[in-house]
Design an enzyme around this catalytic site. Structure first.
Site, mmCIF file in Angstrom:
data_model
loop_
_atom_site.group_PDB
_atom_site.id
_atom_site.type_symbol
_atom_site.label_atom_id
_atom_site.label_comp_id
_atom_site.label_asym_id
_atom_site.label_seq_id
_atom_site.Cartn_x
_atom_site.Cartn_y
_atom_site.Cartn_z
ATOM 1 N N LYS A 15 0.862 -1.181 0.000
ATOM 2 C CA LYS A 15 0.000 0.000 0.000
ATOM 3 C C LYS A 15 0.898 1.231 0.000
ATOM 4 O O LYS A 15 1.692 1.446 0.921
ATOM 5 C CB LYS A 15 -0.917 -0.006 1.219
ATOM 6 C CG LYS A 15 -1.775 1.246 1.320
ATOM 7 C CD LYS A 15 -2.797 1.167 2.420
ATOM 8 C CE LYS A 15 -3.541 2.490 2.527
ATOM 9 N NZ LYS A 15 -4.557 2.477 3.579
ATOM 10 N N LYS A 25 -2.127 -1.608 -3.877
ATOM 11 C CA LYS A 25 -2.983 -0.421 -3.839
ATOM 12 C C LYS A 25 -2.141 0.835 -3.934
ATOM 13 O O LYS A 25 -1.165 0.931 -3.195
ATOM 14 C CB LYS A 25 -3.766 -0.432 -2.521
ATOM 15 C CG LYS A 25 -4.601 0.787 -2.274
ATOM 16 C CD LYS A 25 -5.220 0.731 -0.919
ATOM 17 C CE LYS A 25 -5.925 2.042 -0.673
ATOM 18 N NZ LYS A 25 -6.245 2.255 0.695
HETATM 19 C C1 PBG Z 1 -7.613 3.423 5.475
HETATM 20 C C2 PBG Z 1 -7.852 3.288 4.014
HETATM 21 C C3 PBG Z 1 -7.603 4.209 2.983
HETATM 22 C C4 PBG Z 1 -8.086 3.632 1.816
HETATM 23 C C5 PBG Z 1 -8.571 2.374 2.158
HETATM 24 N N1 PBG Z 1 -8.412 2.187 3.509
HETATM 25 C C6 PBG Z 1 -7.072 5.588 3.007
HETATM 26 C C7 PBG Z 1 -5.722 5.929 3.406
HETATM 27 O O1 PBG Z 1 -4.862 5.099 3.665
HETATM 28 O O2 PBG Z 1 -5.517 7.135 3.491
HETATM 29 C C8 PBG Z 1 -8.073 4.288 0.468
HETATM 30 C C9 PBG Z 1 -9.193 3.918 -0.415
HETATM 31 C C10 PBG Z 1 -9.397 4.791 -1.609
HETATM 32 O O3 PBG Z 1 -8.725 5.806 -1.835
HETATM 33 O O4 PBG Z 1 -10.298 4.430 -2.355
HETATM 34 N N2 PBG Z 1 -6.284 3.371 5.848
HETATM 35 ZN ZN ZN Z 2 -5.703 4.189 7.886
#
Ligand code: PBG
Ligand code: ZN
Length: 323
Positions: free
Chosen positions: A191, A244
């Site tokens: 991520k 992601k």
């Molecule tokens: C929570 C989370 C996020 C997303 C999914 N779970 C945001 C982040 O890490 O800031 C992003 C999902 C998206 O942008 O569609 N940590």
């Molecule tokens: Zn988060």
């Protein structure tokens, strides 16, 4: 003469030799739930996406059921946020209540619970804070507690998105100790600290109050490191792994897919959705063509599962092409 065009002469032969396909069963649809009554609030930066209060969620669940999509990813937005994200691991928190409600009315849905603290903390970070630092080991028990409460509420899959080290191990251990031996873990393994999450942070009000997420989410310059993250999560007990965002990281998806044989998910994130929507609403692109082409790219790169806000539209388009 070699004539590549022989395999392109009509749709039937093109379909016969097509290497990649998208199935409705590959798709996971994210759903935002909020506290309160009679709420269906549009997320301005994500046209077509709403936050629902639980008394209004039925309409969305019917829409999902009718689309043929069977997997949903729940994001709860609590009213009360505090330093330690208490509502994340409240047995009666908004996310836990939503999971219970959905599983009671629609037991056939596969419910995925995103596990993180940022939607629940007043500072918007994914872990506990001390002197401006995001604490790792101290955050783990809270994530584990959150996962167990979601499993108890009926979640089929736990999806930790916090990017703390050791979180998969902590969560797997806690799930097992509490008897949730078959609760699956889908790890947000690679991520990245991405600009593509900003519409989502509008949707759940989770933008960090100070600093950024670069001390825990990955540097977008790194690809080899993604493999290390993936192997850590596999070793710690992940059943499904995830990359992601998706479109700007197709190389990472491809490498992970070649390196491992684990089921691989791509998260087609909010910013990727919003860009397509904005261009489509301006009449600059053909939304259906672009969405399906983007999904094909994720599948071609090696993703099996696609998490996407386009899921319900895509399901309708997939049915059209099959008809
Ligand atoms: C929570 C989370 C996020 C997303 C999914 N779970 C945001 C982040 O890490 O800031 C992003 C999902 C998206 O942008 O569609 N940590
Ligand atoms: Zn988060």
């Amino acid at each position: 003469m070699i004539r590549r065009r022989r395999l392109r002469v009509n749709e039937t032969i093109r379909a016969l030799v097509r290497e990649t396909s998208i199935q409705i069963s590959d798709l996971i649809y994210p759903v935002f739930v909020i506290e309160g009554k009679n709420q269906k609030n549009p997320v301005d930066s994500m046209p077509g996406i709403y936050q629902y209060s639980l008394d209004r969620i039925e309409e969305e669940l019917v829409r999902i059921k009718d689309s043929g999509v069977k997997s949903i990813l729940i994001f709860g937005i609590p009213k009360h946020k505090d330093e330690v994200g208490s509502e994340a691991y409240n047995e009666d928190g908004i996310t836990q209540k939503a999971i219970r409600l959905i599983k009671s009315g629609y037991p056939e849905f596969l419910v995925v619970a995103d596990i993180c603290l940022c939607e629940y903390t007043s500072h918007g970070h994914c872990g506990l804070i001390q002197n401006g630092n995001i604490l790792n080991d101290e955050t783990l028990p809270l994530l584990a507690k959150t996962a167990v409460t979601c499993a108890r509420a009926g979640a089929d899959i736990i999806a930790p998105s916090d990017m703390m080290d050791g979180h998969i191990h902590a969560i797997r251990t806690a799930l097992d100790e509490n008897g949730f031996l078959h609760t699956t873990i889908m790890a947000y393994s690679a991520k990245y600290a991405s600009g593509y999450y900003s519409p989502f942070r509008d949707a759940v009000h989770s933008a960090p109050g100070f600093g950024d997420r670069k001390t825990y989410q990955m540097d977008c310059a790194n690809a080899a490191e993604a493999i290390r993250e993936v192997y850590d999560d596999i070793k710690e007990g992940a059943d499904i792994i995830m990359v992601k965002p998706a479109l700007a990281y197709l190389d990472v998806i491809k490498t992970v897919a070649t390196e491992t044989d684990y089921p691989l998910a791509a998260y087609n994130v909010s910013g990727e959705y919003s860009m397509v929507k904005a261009a489509a609403l301006n009449g600059w692109i053909d939304e259906k063509k672009i969405v399906l082409e983007n999904m094909m790219a994720m599948k071609r790169a090696g993703a099996k599962i696609i998490i996407t806000y386009h899921a319900l539209d895509a399901a309708a388009w997939i049915k059209e092409t099959e008809a």
